[in-house]
Design a protein around this motif. Structure first.
Motif, PDB file in Angstrom:
ATOM      1  N   ARG A 222    -158.154 -57.010   1.546  1.00 50.32           N
ATOM      2  CA  ARG A 222    -158.867 -57.743   0.728  1.00 50.32           C
ATOM      3  C   ARG A 222    -158.745 -58.967   1.365  1.00 50.32           C
ATOM      4  O   ARG A 222    -158.637 -58.761  -0.193  1.00 50.32           O
ATOM      5  CB  ARG A 222    -159.907 -57.103   0.378  1.00 50.32           C
ATOM      6  CG  ARG A 222    -159.914 -54.944   0.961  1.00 50.32           C
ATOM      7  CD  ARG A 222    -160.814 -53.999   0.074  1.00 50.32           C
ATOM      8  NE  ARG A 222    -161.122 -53.060   0.719  1.00 50.32           N
ATOM      9  CZ  ARG A 222    -159.839 -51.679  -0.103  1.00 50.32           C
ATOM     10  NH1 ARG A 222    -159.317 -51.986  -0.148  1.00 50.32           N
ATOM     11  NH2 ARG A 222    -160.691 -50.873   0.972  1.00 50.32           N
ATOM     12  N   ARG A 223    -160.220 -59.686   1.352  1.00 52.64           N
ATOM     13  CA  ARG A 223    -160.210 -61.098   1.230  1.00 52.64           C
ATOM     14  C   ARG A 223    -161.748 -61.731   0.302  1.00 52.64           C
ATOM     15  O   ARG A 223    -162.447 -61.032   1.301  1.00 52.64           O
ATOM     16  CB  ARG A 223    -159.161 -61.659   2.122  1.00 52.64           C
ATOM     17  CG  ARG A 223    -157.532 -61.668   2.108  1.00 52.64           C
ATOM     18  CD  ARG A 223    -157.476 -62.460   2.834  1.00 52.64           C
ATOM     19  NE  ARG A 223    -158.875 -62.816   4.231  1.00 52.64           N
ATOM     20  CZ  ARG A 223    -158.401 -63.902   5.058  1.00 52.64           C
ATOM     21  NH1 ARG A 223    -158.092 -64.840   4.774  1.00 52.64           N
ATOM     22  NH2 ARG A 223    -158.720 -63.815   6.470  1.00 52.64           N
ATOM     23  N   THR A 224    -161.346 -61.995  -0.764  1.00 48.43           N
ATOM     24  CA  THR A 224    -162.723 -62.231  -0.797  1.00 48.43           C
ATOM     25  C   THR A 224    -162.931 -64.098  -1.286  1.00 48.43           C
ATOM     26  O   THR A 224    -162.000 -64.024  -2.082  1.00 48.43           O
ATOM     27  CB  THR A 224    -163.675 -61.664  -2.370  1.00 48.43           C
ATOM     28  OG1 THR A 224    -163.518 -59.925  -1.440  1.00 48.43           O
ATOM     29  CG2 THR A 224    -165.475 -61.955  -1.984  1.00 48.43           C
ATOM     30  N   ARG A 225    -163.698 -64.310  -0.644  1.00 46.51           N
ATOM     31  CA  ARG A 225    -164.017 -65.838  -1.063  1.00 46.51           C
ATOM     32  C   ARG A 225    -165.204 -66.206  -2.165  1.00 46.51           C
ATOM     33  O   ARG A 225    -166.110 -66.314  -1.804  1.00 46.51           O
ATOM     34  CB  ARG A 225    -164.045 -66.784   0.062  1.00 46.51           C
ATOM     35  CG  ARG A 225    -164.677 -68.198  -0.533  1.00 46.51           C
ATOM     36  CD  ARG A 225    -163.275 -69.530  -1.214  1.00 46.51           C
ATOM     37  NE  ARG A 225    -162.674 -69.247  -0.487  1.00 46.51           N
ATOM     38  CZ  ARG A 225    -161.360 -70.132  -0.636  1.00 46.51           C
ATOM     39  NH1 ARG A 225    -161.011 -70.796  -1.672  1.00 46.51           N
ATOM     40  NH2 ARG A 225    -160.540 -70.216   0.485  1.00 46.51           N
ATOM     41  N   VAL A 226    -164.417 -65.896  -3.095  1.00 47.01           N
ATOM     42  CA  VAL A 226    -165.300 -66.626  -4.548  1.00 47.01           C
ATOM     43  C   VAL A 226    -165.573 -67.957  -5.143  1.00 47.01           C
ATOM     44  O   VAL A 226    -165.251 -68.822  -5.025  1.00 47.01           O
ATOM     45  CB  VAL A 226    -164.985 -65.625  -6.164  1.00 47.01           C
ATOM     46  CG1 VAL A 226    -166.205 -66.327  -7.148  1.00 47.01           C
ATOM     47  CG2 VAL A 226    -164.581 -64.508  -5.195  1.00 47.01           C
ATOM     48  N   VAL A 227    -166.940 -68.228  -5.350  1.00 46.57           N
ATOM     49  CA  VAL A 227    -167.417 -70.286  -4.812  1.00 46.57           C
ATOM     50  C   VAL A 227    -168.155 -69.553  -6.081  1.00 46.57           C
ATOM     51  O   VAL A 227    -169.912 -68.781  -5.873  1.00 46.57           O
ATOM     52  CB  VAL A 227    -168.413 -70.392  -3.647  1.00 46.57           C
ATOM     53  CG1 VAL A 227    -168.580 -71.383  -3.935  1.00 46.57           C
ATOM     54  CG2 VAL A 227    -167.691 -69.693  -2.710  1.00 46.57           C
ATOM     55  N   MET A 228    -168.134 -70.584  -6.970  1.00 48.61           N
ATOM     56  CA  MET A 228    -169.624 -71.241  -7.985  1.00 48.61           C
ATOM     57  C   MET A 228    -169.915 -71.885  -7.104  1.00 48.61           C
ATOM     58  O   MET A 228    -169.153 -72.776  -7.560  1.00 48.61           O
ATOM     59  CB  MET A 228    -168.810 -70.820  -9.303  1.00 48.61           C
ATOM     60  CG  MET A 228    -167.381 -70.140  -9.548  1.00 48.61           C
ATOM     61  SD  MET A 228    -168.493 -68.031  -9.501  1.00 48.61           S
ATOM     62  CE  MET A 228    -169.251 -69.040 -11.858  1.00 48.61           C
ATOM     63  N   LEU A 229    -171.485 -72.518  -7.405  1.00 39.93           N
ATOM     64  CA  LEU A 229    -172.040 -73.245  -7.134  1.00 39.93           C
ATOM     65  C   LEU A 229    -172.423 -74.026  -8.906  1.00 39.93           C
ATOM     66  O   LEU A 229    -173.527 -73.951  -9.467  1.00 39.93           O
ATOM     67  CB  LEU A 229    -173.339 -72.982  -5.796  1.00 39.93           C
ATOM     68  CG  LEU A 229    -172.881 -72.028  -4.692  1.00 39.93           C
ATOM     69  CD1 LEU A 229    -173.976 -71.569  -4.693  1.00 39.93           C
ATOM     70  CD2 LEU A 229    -171.883 -73.540  -3.810  1.00 39.93           C
ATOM     71  N   PRO A 230    -172.792 -75.367  -8.108  1.00 42.13           N
ATOM     72  CA  PRO A 230    -173.601 -76.563  -9.340  1.00 42.13           C
ATOM     73  C   PRO A 230    -174.834 -76.618  -8.499  1.00 42.13           C
ATOM     74  O   PRO A 230    -174.409 -76.528  -7.465  1.00 42.13           O
ATOM     75  CB  PRO A 230    -172.158 -77.418  -9.399  1.00 42.13           C
ATOM     76  CG  PRO A 230    -171.552 -77.689  -8.463  1.00 42.13           C
ATOM     77  CD  PRO A 230    -171.442 -75.757  -7.638  1.00 42.13           C
ATOM     78  N   PRO A 231    -175.127 -76.935  -9.897  1.00 39.10           N
ATOM     79  CA  PRO A 231    -176.971 -77.328  -9.294  1.00 39.10           C
ATOM     80  C   PRO A 231    -177.085 -78.072  -8.753  1.00 39.10           C
ATOM     81  O   PRO A 231    -176.151 -79.375  -8.745  1.00 39.10           O
ATOM     82  CB  PRO A 231    -177.827 -77.592 -10.727  1.00 39.10           C
ATOM     83  CG  PRO A 231    -176.649 -76.792 -11.669  1.00 39.10           C
ATOM     84  CD  PRO A 231    -175.824 -77.004 -11.244  1.00 39.10           C
ATOM     85  N   PHE A 232    -177.697 -78.656  -7.396  1.00 37.77           N
ATOM     86  CA  PHE A 232    -177.438 -79.873  -6.661  1.00 37.77           C
ATOM     87  C   PHE A 232    -178.096 -81.596  -7.349  1.00 37.77           C
ATOM     88  O   PHE A 232    -177.913 -82.241  -7.496  1.00 37.77           O
ATOM     89  CB  PHE A 232    -178.058 -79.466  -5.704  1.00 37.77           C
ATOM     90  CG  PHE A 232    -178.483 -80.793  -4.571  1.00 37.77           C
ATOM     91  CD1 PHE A 232    -179.843 -81.601  -4.158  1.00 37.77           C
ATOM     92  CD2 PHE A 232    -176.881 -81.128  -3.559  1.00 37.77           C
ATOM     93  CE1 PHE A 232    -179.013 -82.460  -3.212  1.00 37.77           C
ATOM     94  CE2 PHE A 232    -176.866 -82.169  -2.916  1.00 37.77           C
ATOM     95  CZ  PHE A 232    -177.699 -83.173  -2.372  1.00 37.77           C
ATOM     96  N   SER A 233    -178.818 -80.565  -8.041  1.00 44.60           N
ATOM     97  CA  SER A 233    -180.093 -81.712  -8.625  1.00 44.60           C
ATOM     98  C   SER A 233    -178.927 -82.649  -9.690  1.00 44.60           C
ATOM     99  O   SER A 233    -179.105 -83.874  -9.279  1.00 44.60           O
ATOM    100  CB  SER A 233    -180.999 -81.005  -9.769  1.00 44.60           C
ATOM    101  OG  SER A 233    -180.454 -80.296 -10.174  1.00 44.60           O
ATOM    102  N   THR A 234    -177.995 -81.714 -10.493  1.00 49.36           N
ATOM    103  CA  THR A 234    -176.814 -82.980 -10.866  1.00 49.36           C
ATOM    104  C   THR A 234    -175.800 -83.348 -11.019  1.00 49.36           C
ATOM    105  O   THR A 234    -175.399 -84.019 -10.632  1.00 49.36           O
ATOM    106  CB  THR A 234    -176.731 -81.825 -12.071  1.00 49.36           C
ATOM    107  OG1 THR A 234    -176.674 -80.487 -11.815  1.00 49.36           O
ATOM    108  CG2 THR A 234    -177.978 -81.816 -13.218  1.00 49.36           C
ATOM    109  N   SER A 235    -175.757 -81.800 -10.160  1.00 48.08           N
ATOM    110  CA  SER A 235    -174.295 -82.402  -9.315  1.00 48.08           C
ATOM    111  C   SER A 235    -173.699 -82.479  -8.308  1.00 48.08           C
ATOM    112  O   SER A 235    -173.208 -83.713  -7.326  1.00 48.08           O
ATOM    113  CB  SER A 235    -173.055 -81.084  -9.408  1.00 48.08           C
ATOM    114  OG  SER A 235    -173.825 -80.461  -8.590  1.00 48.08           O
ATOM    115  N   GLY A 236    -175.055 -83.141  -7.112  1.00 49.55           N
ATOM    116  CA  GLY A 236    -175.276 -83.553  -5.838  1.00 49.55           C
ATOM    117  C   GLY A 236    -174.265 -83.030  -4.687  1.00 49.55           C
ATOM    118  O   GLY A 236    -173.615 -83.154  -3.663  1.00 49.55           O
ATOM    119  N   THR A 237    -173.753 -81.464  -5.235  1.00 56.29           N
ATOM    120  CA  THR A 237    -172.620 -80.592  -4.433  1.00 56.29           C
ATOM    121  C   THR A 237    -173.356 -79.204  -3.504  1.00 56.29           C
ATOM    122  O   THR A 237    -173.640 -78.465  -4.585  1.00 56.29           O
ATOM    123  CB  THR A 237    -171.829 -80.484  -5.669  1.00 56.29           C
ATOM    124  OG1 THR A 237    -171.126 -81.197  -5.937  1.00 56.29           O
ATOM    125  CG2 THR A 237    -169.642 -79.949  -4.583  1.00 56.29           C
TER     126      THR A 237
END
Lengths: 452, 493
Positions: free
Chosen positions: A413-428
């Motif tokens: 079982r594999r799970t990719r966990v992704v934490m997203l930063p807010p685009f407005s501050t980080s642009g990512t």
């Protein structure tokens, strides 16, 4: 730098809504007469069998032959046994409605604390019969939050507290096996964005333009455009719209209630235009966040289509709930806009949000602190936050920084966990490969230090 | 690409960047010239390196990829750094992004050019400009897809299926407004009545929103289903009712028999639209329309005709043609005193009407409905009565006669005229004019105690008024507001 004018088609992927899983998040008839006890009860009932099975697997073959004690209150002193129940954290700093009521009226409300942790917090295990306090070294090391269904192994000590030797959570739920046929085609990607923040002070229109051009494939040379054609879906995980701070005009007469004339329409219009550009090229899902015009209680209902008149004309536009289950090319995705992890953050001493997200995977529940400190709809006969399936991609929006990890469980079982930063501050933003579950980030920067 | 396009592009760039000192992005250029973005980038690059060198400043988009983490960074850099960019191994791509008259201090203003680009592209097929195209995108105005529904993109069939239900929706929505109009219409006229005196121009517009004539139409639909089965005169009179209903504020007793040509072939939906359009026109110059009713009879006729059609489909209005000819009658037959008395009576009735409107809110709707209906009838009947009293009515007010006969004669009608007076104010005034009428008189109506056939009485409203109520006019007023209306109601039975 070659720029050809040959056109290419965007890759397509099959999308499945995961019927009942997603349907559970839609609250149709809102009945607030119910108590939250139903929700806790359902959670316990639904998850206890799995936890019990896990406990039996784990501890059933121990030498001391621990027994499963059905009721928490039935624990006998000195005997090694294991129990299953709900965790309850007794925290002094946790907002408590009763305290608020009994306090004097003229004492101002306490400011919101970033964390509720205190040194004399205690952990209890609770089920239908009663509660028992948990002690032991294991307890102090691990992070616990209210609402997790847990099994503990230990024995009751003289003081009536349960000394914990070991604990376990639920068995990991089933996961769709990922079988990808070997093809020559390039991999497909899903783009995850969160916290566009249109309307906030950090909002940079040029970065939004760059994002539009990137997602629609206008930006970049031939190679980048080919890469872009591989993006099959974009998911916006919350906080796309933020109400701008209105400067109070003290000269005007104070109006009580909602002053409609102060409403600023530009953020919605900008968001609508942005979505129209993106939707004309790639399927889009919009999730609401805590700043978006949607319900306050979890699960947040989809942002109403009336707010986005030109975007809703596109068949590629979809407004969805928060949290959000979906399946793209048989890859299961689960995402929230961040309130769940933010709330867990307040319970624990560590600041590692990725760790919290992974813990929530292990607990098998995406929002255990609901309804204790996370506002939630009083469900009566279901708990939609239980992870009845293990997702392949688990993303949380509006976190502090970009972080990702591939969690490997048993049975591949594999799970990719992704934490997203807010685009407005980080642009990512994040791009996840649907075949390999690799995750990259793409940052858009218009910082002036690039310019001489 | 042809050199023609090249030269056009160069001219545009020169004009915009060098002369107008505006910033230009590749997106803007592609939208202005109508070619793909890649072409735009190429042309901009060539322009920058040849004729524009030194005169304009370019900003480049670059993409860096970190070899270790594979994270990509997109940024915009000034052309000065281009040489170092070219040597940077981490840069995986770059191209010209924009052209400016001089180096920008704050590149955020380039988003203004992009906004222009978005504006330019409206209405055009976006695939002209893009290289990555998605053929599965379906744009539909009424794409009401439920959120969270199961959808499988990539199957064109499901998407193709969507436009057709979408296409059906516009068709479905047009009957809907009429239906919508009907429900509020029942409540709005009473509401409208309350503001009759004060906001005679404002209220009509509110009514007009729901479609004045459509308020006329649904009223009969809602209230009197049996109307459709009544005979012509009742139809006419009912129309008179509703006409009055819709314009109860203005108290216009427009001759709505005017429309009695049985032109059933009018498409009701089209009519509805026309009606709505006309009613909005009515809103603006409500008095004018009325005042110039004579001039505008045609449209009124049509309007009323359509409203009639909605109500009474199977009515045959054979006398309608006859009646039409008698439209333009003068009031001269009435003596001056008669006219004054008439006016006074009308005033009193209007007051009564208002009082009734201002009744208790709880049952305002239903009661007022009846009341208003009643009032219409009452007014009409009082008209009839007055006309019967004053004008030379040929109609024999037969009390016991049950032979249907035609009542003809003149009656006084109060109309409204809105004009600008000398001081520039809009003044709405009532004036009375005589009109001729010709109706069938059906069953006589005594004092109807039984109200069973409430629709039935309404069906023959105008026939009775003169018949049974010659003396009851004044009595009605005296009888108190509530009683008045109730009595009216029973009278028709």
């Amino acid at each position: 730098m070659e720029t050809e004018t040959a056109s290419m088609d965007r890759r397509q992927a099959t999308f499945d809504n995961l019927g009942s899983l997603q349907e559970d998040f839609h609250v149709r008839a809102r009945d607030y007469k119910l108590q939250y006890a139903h929700l806790y009860f359902m959670r316990l009932m639904l998850m206890r069998p799995n936890v019990l099975r896990h406990a039996q697997l784990k501890w059933g073959s121990l030498e001391s032959r621990p027994k499963h004690v059905e009721k928490v209150l039935d624990v006998q002193q000195g005997e090694i046994s294991y129990l299953v129940g709900t965790v309850y954290m007794e925290m002094k700093m946790k907002p408590n409605i009763l305290n608020d009521i009994t306090k004097d009226h003229w004492i101002t409300a306490q400011p919101d604390r970033p964390k509720y942790t205190d040194d004399d917090d205690s952990v209890y295990l609770e089920d239908e019969s009663g509660r028992v306090k948990l002690t032991g070294t294991k307890i102090s090391k691990e992070l616990f939050v209210t609402g997790v269904i847990m099994g503990v192994l230990g024995s009751e000590d003289v003081g009536g507290d349960f000394k914990v030797v070991d604990y376990c959570y639920t068995l990991p739920p089933e996961q769709e096996p990922l079988h990808h046929m070997e093809t020559d085609e390039a991999d497909k990607y899903v783009a995850l964005v969160s916290g566009l923040g249109i309307g906030s002070n950090d909002f940079k229109p040029l970065e939004l333009d760059l994002l539009t051009e990137y997602l629609t494939g206008e930006l970049g040379g031939n190679k980048e455009q080919t890469d872009c054609a591989n993006i099959v879906r974009v998911i916006f995980a919350g906080n796309s719209l933020i109400t701008p701070d209105v400067i109070e005009d003290d000269t005007k007469a104070k109006k009580y209630g909602y002053d409609r004339s102060k409403f600023v329409t530009e953020p919605t219009a900008i968001f609508d235009g942005f979505l129209r550009d993106v939707c004309s090229s790639v399927p889009v899902d919009i999730m609401p966040g805590d700043c978006d015009p949607s319900s306050v209680t979890m699960p947040q209902q989809p942002i109403h289509q009336a707010l986005l008149p030109s975007a809703r004309e596109y068949s590629t536009f979809q407004s969805v709930t928060n949290p959000y289950w979906s399946s793209i090319d048989n890859v299961t995705l689960l995402g929230t806009s961040g309130q769940t992890i933010d709330d867990i953050f307040r319970y624990v001493k560590t600041d590692d949000r990725l760790e919290m997200a992974i813990s929530s995977l292990r607990w098998g529940h995406m929002a255990p602190t609901a309804p204790d400190t996370l506002w939630c709809y009083p469900f009566k006969d279901k708990d939609p936050f239980i992870m009845s399936r293990l997702p392949h991609i688990y993303f949380i929006g509006n976190q502090d920084k970009f972080a990702t990890e591939l969690v490997i469980g048993e049975d591949e079982r594999r799970t990719r966990v992704v934490m997203l930063p807010p685009f407005s501050t980080s642009g990512t933003i994040a791009l996840v490969n649907l075949r390999t579950l690799e995750c990259n980030s793409v940052t858009f920067s218009t910082a002036s230090d690039e310019q001489k | 690409m042809t050199t023609d396009i090249e030269s056009q592009t160069v001219d545009l760039l020169v004009a915009t960047v060098e002369d107008d000192k505006k910033n230009v992005t590749y997106r803007w250029l592609s939208r202005s010239m109508g070619y793909s973005v890649n072409t735009a980038k190429q042309l901009m690059e060539s322009y920058l390196s040849t004729s524009g060198k030194g005169k304009v400043h370019g900003t480049y988009y670059i993409m860096r990829r970190d070899p270790k983490t594979q994270h990509q960074v997109v940024s915009l850099v000034s052309q000065e750094r281009l040489s170092e960019i070219k040597q940077d191994p981490t840069v995986v791509g770059y191209h010209i992004y924009s052209l400016e008259p001089s180096q920008l201090k704050d590149i955020a203003i380039l988003s203004a050019a992009n906004l222009d680009a978005t504006r330019l592209q409206q209405g055009k097929d976006i695939n002209i400009y893009r290289t990555v195209q998605n053929k599965h995108v379906v744009v539909s105005k009424s794409n009401n897809r439920p959120t969270g529904s199961v959808a499988t993109s990539g199957t064109a069939s499901t998407l193709a299926g969507k436009p057709t239900p979408a296409a059906k929706q516009p068709a479905a929505t047009s009957p809907a407004p009429a239906a919508v109009a009907s429900t509020p219409s029942v409540t709005t006229p009473p509401a409208a009545g309350t503001n009759s005196k004060t906001k005679s121009t404002a209220k009509p517009s509110m009514l007009g929103f729901f479609g004045k004539p459509s308020t006329a139409a649904p009223k009969p639909v809602a209230a009197t289903p049996t109307l459709s089965t009544t005979t012509a005169p009742s139809a006419q009179s009912s129309k008179l009712n509703f006409k009055r209903k819709a314009e109860s504020i203005s108290q216009t007793k427009v001759n709505d028999r005017a429309e009695e040509d049985s032109d059933e072939a009018v498409d009701s939906e089209e009519e509805r639209d026309r009606r709505l359009a006309m009613s909005s026109r009515l809103d603006q110059d409500q008095g004018d329309v009325v005042g110039s009713g004579r001039n505008d009879k045609g449209s009124l006729k049509k309007r009323q005709r359509s409203s009639r059609i909605l109500v009474t489909d199977d009515d045959d209005d054979d006398d309608d043609d006859v009646a039409e000819a008698e439209d333009d009658e003068s009031v001269e037959t009435m003596s001056k005193e008669a006219r004054i008395a008439l006016n006074k009576e009308k005033e009193a009735q209007r007051l009564a009407l208002e009082n009734m409107m201002l009744m208790d809110d709880n049952h305002a709707v239903e009661v007022e409905d009846e009341d208003s209906k009643m009032i219409d009838i009452e007014e009409v009947e009082s008209d009839k009565q007055t006309s019967a009293g004053h004008a030379s009515v040929a109609a024999t007010t037969t009390n016991g006669d049950s032979v249907p006969r035609r009542r003809r004669g003149h009656r006084a009608v109060t109309k409204q005229r809105t004009t600008r007076n000398a001081r520039g104010y809009m003044v709405t005034e009532d004036y009375v004019e005589m009109e001729s009428f010709s109706e069938d008189e059906v069953e006589p109506v005594k004092m109807p105690v039984a109200a069973p056939a409430a629709p039935a009485p309404l069906a023959k409203p105008l026939a009775e008024p003169a018949a049974g109520s010659a003396g009851t006019g004044p009595k009605k007023k005296a009888g108190g507001k509530g009683n008045q209306s109730l009595l009216n109601f029973f009278k028709k039975a």
